[in-house]
Write an enzyme that holds these catalytic residues in place. Structure first.
Site: not given
Length: 792
Positions: A39-40, A458, A132, A188, A89, A240, A304
């Site tokens: 990342d650096a 208790c 989702d 999506e 769908l 997709y 599909k």
């Protein structure tokens, strides 16, 4: 500005090279899942590009990676008419729905039906999880992203071009070659689970509203009028399909998706070809089993017909294709009524509100109870008895209430109140207090937990304490399940963990469900547990905030129960990962007369700890005088000032006895700090406490004057490892034990400090985060090979 401004031509060449390199890194990271640089290094390249573009604004183009940060806020979204409708769908909720879909497909294609002698012709289907999120359309012209739109009603959506440009894994320019001049990609946009949790944590920290689920978070993020807000959200795309194009695409769905991947668009890593509906059913079951391990939320599987010619032959009906179906998983969220709230008492006396619900089916299971965590959560949700609430259940997670449907609140709804007396034993219920200690000050605030003060008087606390004591990771007494513990307590046979070791054959055989053999087995298991490791015993005691890892640390570092039992909080904080609050919990536990009595009884009844010994060499002479002074939290004496005091006086007694003249000799110690030091030690209780801590450091061998021992170096000492996914050659517990034997700490979450992640099949968000951070990742075979190398 860069250190030396480049001429325009050189700047243009460098900018082009940087854009190309950053795009390549993005492709390897997001599409191939094979990060090529840390990342650096990526950040360095991005920073250089941004600086060059700032020097040469005339060279900034729309497809530059720097343009993902978002521009000015929009007044409103424009509308986009989909030339090829974005149809929904059809859904399959039962297996028969899926079988009927396959039958209709074969009939529509006029394929031979099955008979007594065979199953008939099989159709090839593409299989991929149904994410989702929010469906979007991305339009590329000559390889450039020119527009992004929501699905809307299928015919007309909203223009969210400025927002989709901020999504990191959407290419602003297509990679490679061979793409159509006009290509509309369907996909999506979703928010990974880890990103969703981090976003909600930030929202809480900043006093903002949290999101109910990742789908709502993704949809809300994409529909921000200010694209800078969208840019700050952890969104990703999964392509997709294709809507409009001017040709040049492969002849089937899976090859088409592979082409999109080659052009820089991410597709599902779970994509698979199934030959016939039986393989579809197997895929559905397999994805369902690994659903919770995925890094993102899914609500089903999409099947599909793979062949485009067959898709065209089947065509459409109403507003959905005949060649595709979404086989949904049972719903994880439902609406039901909150009938009441009861309060349960836990092992440490914590009073936890539990929602009693009108029974409802959630994810295939009837749910009638849900956790409310604590009263702060009740207040955050604003929940009242009688409300209609949204309930969620995910995998084996306890169902929880996500929110309240306020508009459905009845007029007779009642507020939720904590009981003043324990519902089990009648003792007082008190709210916990949080003590924050800083330089010379203590601030007290109310905690989120209410506790019964009855402790082992208790029965609820007693039962839970014994259930914890006998559990597999604690004393590991096989055969003592929850129901048996409840019988023992209810019959008065056990009033503390020590009483387990006085049980007789005659007492046990009379319990419900016991006969001669089961009685002998239980008594043998109790007898076998008399020689636990010190770490197991400490964990079994159930000290608040002391989990399995802290128990192991205490046992390894201090070496004996005697040292642990009398260790002062300030001494305990010399151990890694033991903060002030945990140290006070440990000290308070062993300072309690009843707890000491139970431990003494356990020893009298034959419980002898294994692996007791000396202080670990790692902690011998680990304290310094400067660090000691700093830990005393004297106002205006920070670490640097403590070092100067230690260098000038050389001992605690000399510092305690230092007068004003002496203190003036300390380099750069101002009058305010000197006065604070004198005021602190002029209080007899402070000087006495400091001397007591020093005496214990000396007794334990941790004092700066103590003999420093040579620590036997373990190969993984100081390293943090994380295990995720399923391991096949050994259990996760076995892997953890082997790592700990080599000196590693095994953590439950991934961070920048993680040394290595071992990822088996089904690894989800932890693996994704490890890749995001550029950490070392081993599969099981590589892990076993590394263990063998380290143990040679």
């Amino acid at each position: 500005m860069t250190d030396a401004a480049l001429p325009a031509q050189q700047a243009a060449e460098r900018i082009a090279a940087l854009r190309s390199e950053i795009d390549a890194h993005n492709y390897r990271y997001y599409v191939l899942d094979e990060p090529s640089v840390p990342d650096a290094e990526y950040d360095r390249l991005f920073k250089e590009l941004r600086a060059l573009e700032a020097e040469h604004p005339e060279l900034v183009t729309a497809e530059s990676p720097t343009q993902r940060v978002g521009g000015e806020a929009l007044a409103a979204f424009g509308q986009v008419r989909h030339e090829v409708p974005m149809l929904s769908l059809g859904n399959a909720f039962e297996e028969q729905d899926l079988l009927d879909f396959d039958r209709r497909v074969r009939e529509g294609l006029d394929l031979p039906a099955g008979d007594l002698f065979g199953g008939g012709a099989e159709v090839e289907y593409s299989c991929e999880p149904k994410l989702d999120g929010l469906a979007v359309s991305l339009l590329y012209e000559n390889g450039q992203l020119v527009r992004g739109a929501t699905r809307g009603d299928g015919s007309t959506g909203e223009d969210i071009s400025a927002n989709v440009r901020t999504v990191r894994n959407i290419p602003l320019k297509l990679h490679g070659s061979g793409w159509p001049a006009v290509l509309e990609v369907r996909g999506e946009i979703y928010m990974p689970k880890a990103g969703f949790e981090a976003l909600n944590a930030r929202q809480l920290e900043n006093g903002g509203k949290t999101f109910a689920n990742p789908r709502n978070a993704a949809a809300g993020s994409l529909r921000q009028l200010d694209p800078r807000i969208t840019a700050s959200r952890p969104l990703e795309l999964c392509a997709y399909g294709v809507g409009r194009s001017d040709g040049g695409l492969p002849g089937n769905h899976i090859d088409m998706l592979k082409a999109l991947k080659g052009w820089g668009l991410p597709i599902s890593r779970e994509l698979k070809l199934a030959k016939g509906i039986a393989e579809c059913r197997t895929y559905y079951q397999a994805i369902g089993e690994k659903r919770d391990a995925l890094a993102y939320e899914i609500d089903g599987v999409v099947f599909k017909v793979n062949d485009f010619a067959q898709q065209r032959e089947l065509g459409f009906r109403a507003r959905e294709p005949r060649w595709a179906i979404a086989h949904k998983f049972p719903a994880r969220e439902e609406i039901t009524e909150l009938l009441g709230v009861e309060f349960q008492v836990g092992r440490t006396g914590a009073i936890t509100p539990v929602a009693r619900l009108k029974p409802v089916q959630v994810a295939g299971v009837t749910v009638s109870n849900a956790t409310l965590h604590n009263m702060d959560e009740v207040a955050r949700l604003g929940v009242m008895i009688g409300d209609s609430v949204i309930v969620r259940r995910a995998g084996d997670v306890i169902p929880q209430i996500l929110g309240v449907i306020a508009e459905r609140r009845p007029a007779d709804a009642r507020a939720v109140h904590v009981p003043e007396r324990c519902p089990v034993c009648g003792s007082a219920v008190e709210r916990t207090q949080l003590v924050k200690r800083s330089k010379g000050r203590e601030s007290v605030s109310e905690g989120s937990i209410y506790r019964c003060v009855g402790r082992l008087a208790c029965q609820a606390q007693l039962k839970q304490a014994i259930i914890h004591f006998v559990s597999r990771r604690a004393m590991d007494i096989d055969g003592l399940g929850d129901k048996i513990v409840e019988q023992l307590v209810d019959k008065g046979l056990v009033a503390s963990p020590a009483d387990l070791y006085t049980l007789t054959y005659e007492q046990v055989v009379e319990l419900e469900g016991f006969a001669e053999l089961s009685t002998k087995n239980l008594l043998a298991s109790i007898d076998k547990s008399r020689t636990p490791s010190l770490a197991r015993f400490i964990f079994a005691l159930g000290i608040p905030d002391v989990g399995e890892e802290t128990a192991k640390l205490l046992a390894r570092a201090l070496g004996s129960l005697e040292r642990i039992g009398k260790a002062l909080p300030e001494v305990l904080t010399y151990l890694p990962d033991v903060g002030g609050e945990v140290a006070h919990e440990i000290h308070s536990f062993f300072g309690d007369a009843h707890n000491r009595e139970v431990i003494a009884q356990l020893r009298e009844r034959g419980v002898a700890f294994q692996e007791e010994g000396e202080l670990h060499a790692e902690f011998a002479a680990c304290a310094s005088l400067a660090g000691f002074i700093d830990k005393l939290n004297i106002p205006f004496i920070a670490a640097t000032g403590a070092e100067r005091l230690a260098a000038r006086f050389g001992s605690l007694e000399a510092i305690i006895g230092a007068d004003w003249l002496d203190l003036r000799q300390v380099e750069r110690l101002n009058e305010k700090a000197a006065r604070a030091l004198r005021d602190f030690f002029d209080a007899p209780e402070n000087a006495e406490r400091a001397r007591a801590i020093e005496a214990q450091l000396r007794e334990f061998g941790m004092h700066w004057d103590s003999e420093r021992k040579a620590a036997a170096g373990l190969p993984l000492a100081g390293q943090t490892w994380v295990l995720t996914g399923t391991l096949e050659a050994m259990s996760r517990d076995q892997a953890k034990e082997r790592l700990e034997a080599l000196g590693a700490k095994v953590a439950g979450s991934v961070s920048a400090k993680t040394h290595c992640v071992v990822a088996g099949p089904g690894a989800g968000s932890k693996l994704a985060k490890a890749n995001e951070l550029g950490l070392k990742v081993l599969d099981e075979a590589q892990f076993i090979a590394e263990l063998e190398t380290l143990q040679q």
